[in-house]
Design an enzyme around this catalytic site. Sequence first.
Site, PDB file in Angstrom:
ATOM      1  N   GLY A 225      -3.611  -2.045 -10.424  1.00 53.44           N
ATOM      2  CA  GLY A 225      -2.379  -1.316 -10.682  1.00 53.44           C
ATOM      3  C   GLY A 225      -2.484   0.181 -10.806  1.00 53.44           C
ATOM      4  CD  GLU A 259      -7.718  -8.935 -11.042  1.00 50.50           C
ATOM      5  OE1 GLU A 259      -6.530  -8.739 -10.713  1.00 50.50           O
ATOM      6  OE2 GLU A 259      -8.122 -10.001 -11.513  1.00 50.50           O
ATOM      7  N   GLY A 261      -7.105  -2.034  -6.322  1.00 48.40           N
ATOM      8  CA  GLY A 261      -7.019  -2.096  -4.867  1.00 48.40           C
ATOM      9  C   GLY A 261      -6.636  -0.728  -4.329  1.00 48.40           C
ATOM     10  NE  ARG A 262      -0.639   1.254  -5.122  1.00 47.65           N
ATOM     11  CZ  ARG A 262       0.348   0.713  -4.389  1.00 47.65           C
ATOM     12  NH1 ARG A 262       0.750   1.306  -3.292  1.00 47.65           N
ATOM     13  NH2 ARG A 262       0.932  -0.393  -4.786  1.00 47.65           N
ATOM     14  NE  ARG A 298       2.481   0.858   0.286  1.00 49.56           N
ATOM     15  CZ  ARG A 298       2.968   1.841  -0.417  1.00 49.56           C
ATOM     16  NH1 ARG A 298       3.050   3.038   0.115  1.00 49.56           N
ATOM     17  NH2 ARG A 298       3.359   1.667  -1.650  1.00 49.56           N
ATOM     18  CE1 TYR A 302       6.947  -3.395  -1.376  1.00 54.22           C
ATOM     19  CE2 TYR A 302       5.366  -2.062  -0.165  1.00 54.22           C
ATOM     20  CZ  TYR A 302       5.725  -3.259  -0.757  1.00 54.22           C
ATOM     21  OH  TYR A 302       4.842  -4.302  -0.721  1.00 54.22           O
ATOM     22  CB  CYS A 328      14.101  -4.119  18.757  1.00 50.87           C
ATOM     23  SG  CYS A 328      13.545  -3.598  20.358  1.00 50.87           S
ATOM     24  CD  GLU A 329      14.128  -5.726  12.923  1.00 50.32           C
ATOM     25  OE1 GLU A 329      15.049  -5.521  12.101  1.00 50.32           O
ATOM     26  OE2 GLU A 329      13.868  -6.838  13.393  1.00 50.32           O
ATOM     27  CE1 TYR A 357      -1.964  -4.428  -1.667  1.00 42.31           C
ATOM     28  CE2 TYR A 357      -1.907  -2.214  -2.602  1.00 42.31           C
ATOM     29  CZ  TYR A 357      -2.223  -3.546  -2.711  1.00 42.31           C
ATOM     30  OH  TYR A 357      -2.803  -4.015  -3.853  1.00 42.31           O
TER      31      TYR A 357
HETATM   32  N1  LLP Z   1      -4.660  -7.911  -9.179  1.00 45.84           N
HETATM   33  C1  LLP Z   1      -3.551  -8.644  -8.957  1.00 45.84           C
HETATM   34  C2  LLP Z   1      -3.403  -9.919  -9.651  1.00 45.84           C
HETATM   35  C3  LLP Z   1      -2.563  -8.186  -8.079  1.00 45.84           C
HETATM   36  O1  LLP Z   1      -1.473  -8.891  -7.872  1.00 45.84           O
HETATM   37  C4  LLP Z   1      -2.743  -6.934  -7.414  1.00 45.84           C
HETATM   38  C5  LLP Z   1      -1.744  -6.438  -6.473  1.00 45.84           C
HETATM   39  C6  LLP Z   1      -3.917  -6.216  -7.670  1.00 45.84           C
HETATM   40  C7  LLP Z   1      -4.855  -6.721  -8.566  1.00 45.84           C
HETATM   41  C8  LLP Z   1      -4.194  -4.897  -7.035  1.00 45.84           C
HETATM   42  O2  LLP Z   1      -3.229  -3.958  -7.397  1.00 45.84           O
HETATM   43  P1  LLP Z   1      -3.442  -2.400  -7.054  1.00 45.84           P
HETATM   44  O3  LLP Z   1      -4.649  -1.932  -7.810  1.00 45.84           O
HETATM   45  O4  LLP Z   1      -3.629  -2.266  -5.592  1.00 45.84           O
HETATM   46  O5  LLP Z   1      -2.183  -1.771  -7.514  1.00 45.84           O
HETATM   47  N2  LLP Z   1       2.125  -4.171  -1.044  1.00 45.84           N
HETATM   48  C9  LLP Z   1       2.435  -3.363  -2.200  1.00 45.84           C
HETATM   49  C10 LLP Z   1       1.496  -3.617  -3.345  1.00 45.84           C
HETATM   50  C11 LLP Z   1       1.429  -5.069  -3.765  1.00 45.84           C
HETATM   51  C12 LLP Z   1       0.449  -5.317  -4.880  1.00 45.84           C
HETATM   52  C13 LLP Z   1       0.259  -6.751  -5.115  1.00 45.84           C
HETATM   53  N3  LLP Z   1      -0.685  -7.080  -6.133  1.00 45.84           N
HETATM   54  C14 LLP Z   1       2.445  -1.904  -1.775  1.00 45.84           C
HETATM   55  O6  LLP Z   1       2.246  -1.610  -0.603  1.00 45.84           O
HETATM   56  O7  LLP Z   1       2.713  -1.032  -2.587  1.00 45.84           O
END
Ligand code: LLP
Length: 403
Positions: A225, A259, A261-262, A298, A302, A328-329, A357
């Site tokens: 997050g 955890e 990601g981003r 994205r 969003y 085509c959207e 993402y």
């Molecule tokens: N852990 C869990 C249980 C999650 O559901 C997620 C993301 C993460 C970790 C990693 O979150 P991060 O550190 O990346 O914020 N597609 C969307 C984001 C969806 C996130 C889903 N879950 C976007 O492009 O903003």
Amino acid sequence: MIDFRELADKYKTPLYVYDFDYMTQQYEALKEAFRGRKSILAYAVKANSNLSVVKHFADLGSGADCVSIGEVRRAFLAGIPSYRIIFSGVGKNDDEIREAIERDILYINVESEAELNRVELIAKELDAVCRISIRVNPNIDPKTHPYISTGLHGNKFGVDINSAKRMYIFAKNSDALDPVGIHFHIGSQLTELDPIREAAEIVADMIRSLEAIDIELKFFDVGGGLGVKYKDEVTIAPYDYAQAILGTLTGLDLTVICEPGRFMTANAGYFLTKVLYEKENQEKRFVIVDGAMNDLLRPSLYNAYHKIEAINKSDEQPTQADVVGPVCESGDFLAKDYPLPPLEHNDLLVVHSAGAYGFGMGSNYNTRGRSAEVALENGAERLIRRRETFDDLVALELEYLNK
Ligand code: LLP
């Protein structure tokens, strides 16, 4: 300085480019923030699941947070050790649960009572003991986009505190389950610390009340997050993030699992797209490019902002334009009302912050092959996924044609 023009000429567009050295910096910064405490960074594979990206994190010592058995297999292929792999997700099927148990990963994050029953049943069938963690929903508003907010009772994720307690007692009394962790994840692209701290406090209190009934957990999994800067967001510093979490754990001996990601990949990634045409109708200027929503969803999904840079065009007077793709959207856009200089056929645009993402949420809509992906590391570049061809796209259908 990255020579985007050279990369675009060599690998063609649309193209994803990832700066692996930046990913290393992000990993190290967050790991360092948790220094002095047992911690595992389990990279959220969904953010960018290219095998070379996952391997890059494996080489740094990272674990993996996976949300499908496909992601678990990717983590294994990339060299993440089983004891650093977590399997989360609200709807795991029986085959996925079975394989996760057989692969002896660190734990399965369970998201409902019904799922806990399935996991127990399957573990019994396999004559195994399955390590589990329970995802609790602390009912905290993370103050982010509603589509990526997950920690409120109105969201489908996790279970409330009371159910969680019942589930821990059930797991402790089962021969086939070993409750080792607790998990929460309140949302993505978080830029405020208070919701994280509040959620951590609620969950830490829960751990204390479990200890009182002799249920001793080892892992405190705070999800992902951590937000990043797309435009002018003020983001949370890794040190402050770690302190806010660690501050809630006084007196508890736990390994913190995070955890991200981003945070790891978003600003390491660039999406390169070339201008096809400019056109203007009476109200609007459109820049039509060769990249589209099927490459980078994205903005369409969003209304997300991504900075766009026009390469070698800096002196010319910008005016507002919608940057749109060939799909085509009407929702196929990379930016709306974005200031850009006059552009011509083959001019190069670089879309920033596209490393998380981006490619992973791509599709083959309109029979468009997905772009190639290139890694930059230590001053060298290499292809990490070739461009999809038309043959790739029809391969799974061709044999059924005319049957
Ligand atoms: N852990 C869990 C249980 C999650 O559901 C997620 C993301 C993460 C970790 C990693 O979150 P991060 O550190 O990346 O914020 N597609 C969307 C984001 C969806 C996130 C889903 N879950 C976007 O492009 O903003």
